[in-house]
Design an enzyme around this catalytic site. Structure first.
Site, mmCIF file in Angstrom:
data_model
loop_
_atom_site.group_PDB
_atom_site.id
_atom_site.type_symbol
_atom_site.label_atom_id
_atom_site.label_comp_id
_atom_site.label_asym_id
_atom_site.label_seq_id
_atom_site.Cartn_x
_atom_site.Cartn_y
_atom_site.Cartn_z
ATOM 1 N N GLU A 156 -8.458 -1.216 6.527
ATOM 2 C CA GLU A 156 -7.237 -1.356 7.327
ATOM 3 C C GLU A 156 -7.581 -1.274 8.809
ATOM 4 O OE1 GLU A 156 -4.237 1.604 6.493
ATOM 5 O OE2 GLU A 156 -2.694 0.376 7.442
ATOM 6 N N GLN A 216 0.867 -1.194 0.000
ATOM 7 C CA GLN A 216 0.000 0.000 0.000
ATOM 8 C C GLN A 216 0.893 1.231 0.000
ATOM 9 O OE1 GLN A 216 -2.535 -0.055 3.446
ATOM 10 N NE2 GLN A 216 -2.776 2.149 3.418
ATOM 11 N N SER A 218 1.645 6.705 2.325
ATOM 12 C CA SER A 218 2.382 7.708 3.114
ATOM 13 C C SER A 218 3.612 8.230 2.369
ATOM 14 C CB SER A 218 2.860 7.096 4.427
ATOM 15 O OG SER A 218 1.781 6.545 5.128
ATOM 16 N N ASN A 242 -3.428 7.281 17.068
ATOM 17 C CA ASN A 242 -4.494 7.410 18.072
ATOM 18 C C ASN A 242 -5.094 8.811 18.066
ATOM 19 O OD1 ASN A 242 -4.023 4.807 18.748
ATOM 20 N ND2 ASN A 242 -3.072 5.224 20.736
ATOM 21 N N GLU A 243 -4.233 9.834 17.908
ATOM 22 C CA GLU A 243 -4.739 11.222 17.951
ATOM 23 C C GLU A 243 -5.674 11.474 16.767
ATOM 24 O OE1 GLU A 243 -1.511 10.399 18.234
ATOM 25 O OE2 GLU A 243 -1.240 10.801 20.373
HETATM 26 C C1 LIG Z 1 4.281 -0.342 11.484
HETATM 27 C C2 LIG Z 1 3.894 0.661 10.427
HETATM 28 C C3 LIG Z 1 3.541 0.199 9.160
HETATM 29 C C4 LIG Z 1 3.174 1.127 8.176
HETATM 30 N N1 LIG Z 1 2.862 0.658 6.918
HETATM 31 C C5 LIG Z 1 2.496 1.533 5.953
HETATM 32 C C6 LIG Z 1 2.195 1.076 4.619
HETATM 33 O O1 LIG Z 1 2.276 -0.117 4.311
HETATM 34 N N2 LIG Z 1 1.858 1.995 3.683
HETATM 35 C C7 LIG Z 1 1.764 3.320 3.966
HETATM 36 O O2 LIG Z 1 1.410 4.089 3.073
HETATM 37 N N3 LIG Z 1 2.073 3.800 5.208
HETATM 38 C C8 LIG Z 1 2.432 2.939 6.202
HETATM 39 N N4 LIG Z 1 2.738 3.396 7.460
HETATM 40 C C9 LIG Z 1 2.749 4.843 7.708
HETATM 41 C C10 LIG Z 1 1.579 5.317 8.574
HETATM 42 O O3 LIG Z 1 0.403 5.331 7.827
HETATM 43 C C11 LIG Z 1 1.966 6.721 9.093
HETATM 44 O O4 LIG Z 1 3.089 6.561 9.929
HETATM 45 C C12 LIG Z 1 0.838 7.347 9.872
HETATM 46 O O5 LIG Z 1 -0.241 7.672 9.033
HETATM 47 C C13 LIG Z 1 1.317 8.633 10.616
HETATM 48 O O6 LIG Z 1 1.948 9.499 9.741
HETATM 49 P P1 LIG Z 1 3.389 10.110 10.070
HETATM 50 O O7 LIG Z 1 4.282 8.954 10.438
HETATM 51 O O8 LIG Z 1 3.783 10.942 8.906
HETATM 52 O O9 LIG Z 1 3.204 10.985 11.352
HETATM 53 P P2 LIG Z 1 2.639 12.493 11.421
HETATM 54 O O10 LIG Z 1 1.404 12.588 10.604
HETATM 55 O O11 LIG Z 1 3.752 13.438 11.085
HETATM 56 O O12 LIG Z 1 2.254 12.628 12.944
HETATM 57 C C14 LIG Z 1 3.184 12.979 13.963
HETATM 58 C C15 LIG Z 1 2.439 13.156 15.277
HETATM 59 O O13 LIG Z 1 1.497 14.245 15.164
HETATM 60 C C16 LIG Z 1 0.187 13.805 15.506
HETATM 61 N N5 LIG Z 1 -0.804 14.483 14.661
HETATM 62 C C17 LIG Z 1 -0.742 14.636 13.318
HETATM 63 N N6 LIG Z 1 -1.834 15.296 12.878
HETATM 64 C C18 LIG Z 1 -2.617 15.535 13.953
HETATM 65 C C19 LIG Z 1 -3.891 16.174 14.139
HETATM 66 N N7 LIG Z 1 -4.581 16.706 13.115
HETATM 67 N N8 LIG Z 1 -4.407 16.246 15.400
HETATM 68 C C20 LIG Z 1 -3.709 15.720 16.471
HETATM 69 N N9 LIG Z 1 -2.496 15.114 16.341
HETATM 70 C C21 LIG Z 1 -1.960 15.019 15.101
HETATM 71 C C22 LIG Z 1 0.187 12.304 15.247
HETATM 72 O O14 LIG Z 1 -0.805 11.644 16.023
HETATM 73 C C23 LIG Z 1 1.601 11.931 15.665
HETATM 74 O O15 LIG Z 1 1.668 11.728 17.048
HETATM 75 C C24 LIG Z 1 3.130 2.507 8.458
HETATM 76 C C25 LIG Z 1 3.500 2.956 9.740
HETATM 77 C C26 LIG Z 1 3.869 2.054 10.718
HETATM 78 C C27 LIG Z 1 4.259 2.562 12.063
#
Ligand SMILES: Cc1cc2nc3c(=O)[nH]c(=O)nc-3n(C[C@H](O)[C@H](O)[C@H](O)COP(=O)(O)OP(=O)(O)OC[C@H]3O[C@@H](n4cnc5c(N)ncnc54)[C@H](O)[C@@H]3O)c2cc1C
Length: 407
Positions: free
Chosen positions: A248, A130, A133, A376-377
């Site tokens: 998902e 998928q 991100s 979670n957020e």
């Molecule tokens: C084990 C694992 C497997 C994964 N596999 C895939 C995959 O196969 N394909 C894929 O596309 N992606 C994958 N991901 C990525 C995953 O979808 C993203 O990590 C996730 O959506 C969070 O995005 P970010 O890491 O950019 O964090 P950010 O979006 O930068 O968030 C950083 C922090 O800010 C907080 N935050 C952000 N926005 C808000 C808001 N509006 N209100 C309150 N708090 C907020 C978040 O909760 C977090 O604590 C995977 C991630 C993990 C950990």
């Protein structure tokens, strides 16, 4: 809902158990005690395991027969999942294909796409990933910047994805791209099926703390994708992506599964370990056990209710977000309570019942699962806005053209 098997379900369970015994020699088992194979051999063994299970009718049980499934019920699928766990068969290699990509292709694909992709996905002839991100868009997924530009019957893709689970073994991916930056961000997206072996696709595994590489960076440099591999209409990519995300959230924790460690295994561990603790520590352990058991059982039964609703024709909605939040929270309480009972033995894998360090491994793995597919957020925001009807935060980025929004 009745939690015991109906006579039909009991018969189905017996059939599944017999099939798993019949094919045991062809399947990978978690505690087979075999020499650790190299990554390539391990991948082939996991592909073979899924193929054997698919040929025995145990993969995609609830998928329609026309798509290669068994047209079974979700209860039957849950029984197969329970029996696979009981037989110590590891997570199927194509779990992202089965849980997320496949249902998206079923919902939005053309008959030709169904024909071409779904049966091979079920047999793990093609493994899927998928590709959503990006370095600058995770929670704010619709801010993604990978572009697809149309040239006749093809689209040319440029950009970078990150955290792509299984990309290093995948044959296909579902790829969310920006095709129109003049429209508001959710309206300018288009989804494609992409061949992961196409020229211009580069996969770089990311090394994790524990030494393994489950996910990757993926780069697209002038990758040509035929228009026949577009999934849904141009500009409809967000709607298509929502199908993936809701599936998902059900697949991860929202279906009431235990995410690795069941409350029953915690109870067995507690029966052995609690009597060995001092009276003061027994009190603390009992409190932790009570909290974990209540959360895990509430999640399991709420998940069954959700399955019942889906099996009656409902679609996973915002409540799938609540399910994922509750599921990962409960699983973490169970893992924490187990590690607390085991103390140092958790680190050295010296627990009872052939413990191989799984309590500590799960405790380390679960925070990542609480991030994947919606943190979670973000899930709390969705519950606040879409379930409780609270006012959303003011946002200019929803309506303005994507190119005009500050980033
Ligand atoms: C084990 C694992 C497997 C994964 N596999 C895939 C995959 O196969 N394909 C894929 O596309 N992606 C994958 N991901 C990525 C995953 O979808 C993203 O990590 C996730 O959506 C969070 O995005 P970010 O890491 O950019 O964090 P950010 O979006 O930068 O968030 C950083 C922090 O800010 C907080 N935050 C952000 N926005 C808000 C808001 N509006 N209100 C309150 N708090 C907020 C978040 O909760 C977090 O604590 C995977 C991630 C993990 C950990």
């Amino acid at each position: 809902m009745d939690f015991d098997d109906t006579p039909d379900e009991a018969a189905f369970r017996a059939r599944v158990r017999a099939l798993l015994e019949e094919h045991a020699a062809e399947l990978v088992h978690l505690d087979a005690g075999e020499e650790a194979a190299d990554a390539g051999e391990q991948e082939q063994a996991l592909r073979r395991t899924q193929r054997v299970l698919a040929d025995a009718g145990l993969v995609g049980v609830s998928w329609a027969r026309e798509h290669g499934g068994q047209s079974g019920t979700l209860a039957q699928q849950a029984i197969v999942n329970q029996e696979l766990a009981r037989a110590r068969v590891p997570t199927l290699i194509n779990h992202i294909g089965l849980g997320m990509c496949g249902p998206t292709v079923v919902a939005h694909g053309t008959p030709e796409q169904h024909e071409r992709y779904l049966a091979r996905l079920l047999r793990a002839e093609d493994v899927w990933c998928q590709l959503f991100s990006e370095p600058g868009s995770g929670s704010d997924l619709a801010a993604l910047r990978t572009t697809a530009v149309r040239h006749g019957d093809e689209w040319v893709v440029n950009g970078q994805k990150v955290w792509t689970t299984l990309a290093h073994v995948a044959d296909h991916g579902i790829l969310l791209t920006r095709t129109d930056a003049d429209r508001p961000k959710h309206a300018g997206l288009t989804m494609f099926i992409v061949d992961m072996h196409a020229p211009g696709v580069t996969v770089r595994p990311l090394k994790q703390l524990g030494g393994q590489s489950d996910f990757n960076e993926v780069f697209f440099d002038d990758v040509h994708v035929p228009d026949s591999d577009r999934l849904g209409e141009p500009g409809e990519g967000w709607r298509v992506a929502l199908t993936t995300l809701l599936n998902e959230r059900v697949a991860v924790g929202g279906g009431g599964n235990d995410l690795g460690l069941s409350v029953e295994s915690l109870a067995a561990l507690a029966a052995e370990r609690v009597p060995q603790l001092s009276a003061e520590r027994q009190v603390l352990a009992r409190q932790a056990l009570g909290r974990a058991a209540v959360a895990a059982l509430a999640n399991r039964y709420t998940g069954y209710r959700r399955y019942t609703a889906i099996s009656k024709g409902g679609l996973p909605g915002p409540e799938a977000s609540a399910g994922k939040l509750a599921g990962t929270t409960a699983a973490k309480l169970v893992a924490d309570a187990g590690v607390r009972l085991l103390g140092d033995d958790a680190v050295y894998g010296r627990g009872p019942d052939g413990d191989d360090g799984r309590w500590q491994r799960n405790q380390a793995w679960l925070p990542g699962i609480a991030i994947a597919g919606g943190t979670n957020e973000v899930l709390r925001n969705i519950i606040g806005e879409r379930v409780l009807g609270l006012p959303p935060e003011p946002r200019e980025d929803k309506t303005a053209p994507f190119d005009g929004v500050r980033r």
